[in-house]
Design a protein around this motif. Structure first.
Motif, short mmCIF file in Angstrom:
data_model
loop_
_atom_site.label_atom_id
_atom_site.label_comp_id
_atom_site.label_asym_id
_atom_site.label_seq_id
_atom_site.Cartn_x
_atom_site.Cartn_y
_atom_site.Cartn_z
N THR A 170 0.92 -1.28 0.01
CA THR A 170 0.03 -0.06 0.03
C THR A 170 0.81 1.27 0.21
O THR A 170 1.71 1.46 1.00
N VAL A 171 0.46 2.17 -0.95
CA VAL A 171 1.22 3.31 -1.00
C VAL A 171 0.36 4.54 -0.50
O VAL A 171 -0.81 4.54 -0.77
N THR A 172 0.86 5.28 0.52
CA THR A 172 0.48 6.44 1.11
C THR A 172 0.87 7.84 0.82
O THR A 172 2.19 7.67 0.40
N PRO A 173 0.26 9.04 0.71
CA PRO A 173 0.76 10.06 0.49
C PRO A 173 1.50 10.80 1.52
O PRO A 173 2.00 12.02 1.56
N ASP A 174 1.51 10.12 2.85
CA ASP A 174 2.07 11.08 3.93
C ASP A 174 3.33 11.61 3.92
O ASP A 174 3.86 12.72 4.24
N LEU A 175 4.27 10.66 3.51
CA LEU A 175 5.64 10.97 3.45
C LEU A 175 6.13 12.21 2.50
O LEU A 175 6.69 13.02 2.79
N ALA A 176 5.59 11.96 1.34
CA ALA A 176 5.87 13.06 0.43
C ALA A 176 5.10 14.30 0.64
O ALA A 176 5.72 15.63 0.49
N ARG A 177 4.20 14.31 1.29
CA ARG A 177 3.50 15.68 1.74
C ARG A 177 4.37 16.32 3.06
O ARG A 177 4.61 17.67 3.03
N LEU A 178 4.84 15.50 3.83
CA LEU A 178 5.69 15.97 4.83
C LEU A 178 7.02 16.47 4.37
O LEU A 178 7.33 17.60 4.74
N LEU A 179 7.49 15.76 3.36
CA LEU A 179 8.87 16.39 2.75
C LEU A 179 8.77 17.43 2.14
O LEU A 179 9.77 18.21 1.68
N GLY A 180 7.65 17.72 1.26
CA GLY A 180 7.41 18.51 0.40
C GLY A 180 7.94 18.43 -0.89
O GLY A 180 8.08 19.25 -1.75
N ARG A 181 8.13 17.08 -1.22
CA ARG A 181 8.75 16.93 -2.41
C ARG A 181 8.71 15.26 -2.56
O ARG A 181 8.01 14.51 -1.80
N PRO A 182 8.86 14.95 -3.95
CA PRO A 182 8.74 13.42 -3.94
C PRO A 182 9.75 12.40 -3.00
O PRO A 182 10.75 12.97 -2.90
N ALA A 183 9.18 11.38 -2.55
CA ALA A 183 10.28 10.59 -1.83
C ALA A 183 11.32 9.93 -2.93
O ALA A 183 11.06 10.10 -4.15
N THR A 184 12.34 9.61 -2.27
CA THR A 184 13.35 9.03 -3.12
C THR A 184 12.97 8.02 -3.98
O THR A 184 12.29 6.93 -3.40
N SER A 185 13.24 8.08 -5.19
CA SER A 185 12.76 6.95 -6.09
C SER A 185 13.80 5.83 -6.01
O SER A 185 14.76 5.57 -5.27
N LEU A 186 13.18 4.50 -6.39
CA LEU A 186 13.74 3.32 -6.42
C LEU A 186 15.17 3.49 -7.12
O LEU A 186 16.23 3.15 -6.94
N HIS A 187 15.02 4.16 -8.59
CA HIS A 187 16.15 4.40 -9.45
C HIS A 187 17.31 5.11 -8.60
O HIS A 187 18.36 4.71 -8.64
N ASP A 188 16.82 6.10 -7.99
CA ASP A 188 18.00 7.10 -7.19
C ASP A 188 18.78 6.25 -6.06
O ASP A 188 19.76 6.51 -5.84
N ALA A 189 17.75 5.50 -5.22
CA ALA A 189 18.19 4.48 -4.21
C ALA A 189 19.15 3.46 -4.62
O ALA A 189 20.18 3.39 -4.06
N VAL A 190 18.83 3.14 -6.09
CA VAL A 190 19.99 2.03 -6.64
C VAL A 190 21.18 2.78 -7.08
O VAL A 190 22.33 2.16 -6.59
N VAL A 191 21.25 3.95 -7.34
CA VAL A 191 22.43 4.88 -7.74
C VAL A 191 23.18 4.99 -6.65
O VAL A 191 24.22 4.60 -6.64
N ALA A 192 22.50 5.51 -5.57
CA ALA A 192 23.15 5.64 -4.30
C ALA A 192 23.85 4.34 -3.97
O ALA A 192 24.94 4.34 -3.26
N ALA A 193 23.40 3.24 -4.04
CA ALA A 193 23.70 1.93 -3.26
C ALA A 193 24.99 1.35 -4.29
O ALA A 193 25.75 0.76 -3.56
N LEU A 194 24.90 1.70 -5.39
CA LEU A 194 25.83 1.07 -6.29
C LEU A 194 27.06 2.10 -6.49
O LEU A 194 27.62 1.79 -7.48
#
Length: 285
Positions: free
Chosen positions: A261-285
């Motif tokens: 289940t996806v909720t909007p709470d995190l993005a609303r708090l951050l005031g931006r999109p949450a970190t995407s899978l792509h960006d997380a993978v780039v950071a990890a590698l």
């Protein structure tokens, strides 16, 4: 005064950094840690370091004594031990008269079928029964639960798990820690609020393997295993028994849709999109 427990752990350190970035003066921030020698870098930044050991209840109330806002980071370890530790923290917070407790729970704690959700349900109930003003930060599954070992998976050419086609609305620790800091520094009264904090999109482990392929340029496949075989691999990698049980149970429940289940709470708090899978993978590698 802001007090952060578990501040030498991965989540706690990120939360401290986020609070400082948001303008909390170092002299109004204390970290409650089991081993003060691990907090030398925080002390060097002007943050107050206090001893607070979940296994030594007598250390907790003094560490929380002047806390207007307490970030209560949930413990790691076997569930039965965590239940006792969390009860001690709740009792100490109530005795110390903490103004607001922000507790890092799990997404959908009241109905979540993961075995580790039992500890969070119990802790939420204890906080309510103690009458401590509380805001619940119900964190989704950490993206790092998978990306932390992704480089090894790329090297092998295969990612293994037992989650089947189950989707995971995961979020990064950094995003969740930033959300915690935003809630704690909000001028609005947060007591009684519950935030269900997930990423903006759910993905499968096959999706993660495909993203690792795209980012690394090396083919990575996802191999879905029976739970028992996955447990053997984790045990062979040296993980403690309680953690093997937790991860295998989580993958099994993910396969059943427990964390999709996806909720909007995190993005609303951050005031931006949450970190995407792509960006997380780039950071990890």
């Amino acid at each position: 005064m802001f007090v952060v427990t578990g501040a030498t752990g991965k989540f706690g350190r990120l939360a401290v950094d986020a609070l400082l970035r948001r303008g909390v003066p170092a002299d109004q921030l204390a970290v409650a840690v089991r081993d003060e020698t691990r907090a030398g870098d925080l002390a060097a930044r002007g943050v107050t370091v206090r001893i607070a050991d979940y296994d030594r209840p007598e250390t907790l109330a003094p560490a929380f004594a002047d806390a207007d806002k307490l970030l209560f980071v949930s413990a790691n370890g076997p569930d039965d031990l965590r239940l006792v530790q969390h009860a001690a923290v709740v009792d100490a917070g109530a005795r110390a008269g903490v103004g607001l407790v922000a507790y890092t729970s799990i997404v959908g704690a009241d109905t979540n079928p993961l075995s580790l959700a039992r500890v969070h349900r119990d802790t939420e109930a204890r906080l309510a029964a103690a009458g401590v003003p509380t805001v619940l930060l119900r964190n989704g599954w950490y993206t790092e639960n998978y990306t932390a070992t992704l480089a090894d998976a790329v090297e092998r050419g295969t990612l293994v798990g037992a989650a089947g086609r189950g989707a995971i609305a995961a979020a990064t620790r950094a995003d969740l820690a930033e959300a915690a800091a935003i809630v704690l520094t909000s001028p609005e009264n947060q007591a009684g609020r519950t935030y269900e904090l997930t990423g903006d999109a759910a993905w499968t482990l096959a999706d993660l393997a495909a993203e690792a392929t795209a980012v690394s340029g090396k083919t990575v496949s996802y191999t879905d295993l029976p739970a028992a075989q996955y447990a053997e691999i984790l045990t062979g990698a040296g993980l403690p028994g309680f953690l093997v049980e937790l991860l295998v149970d989580a993958d099994t429940r993910i396969a059943e849709g427990a964390l999709a289940t996806v909720t909007p709470d995190l993005a609303r708090l951050l005031g931006r999109p949450a970190t995407s899978l792509h960006d997380a993978v780039v950071a990890a590698l």
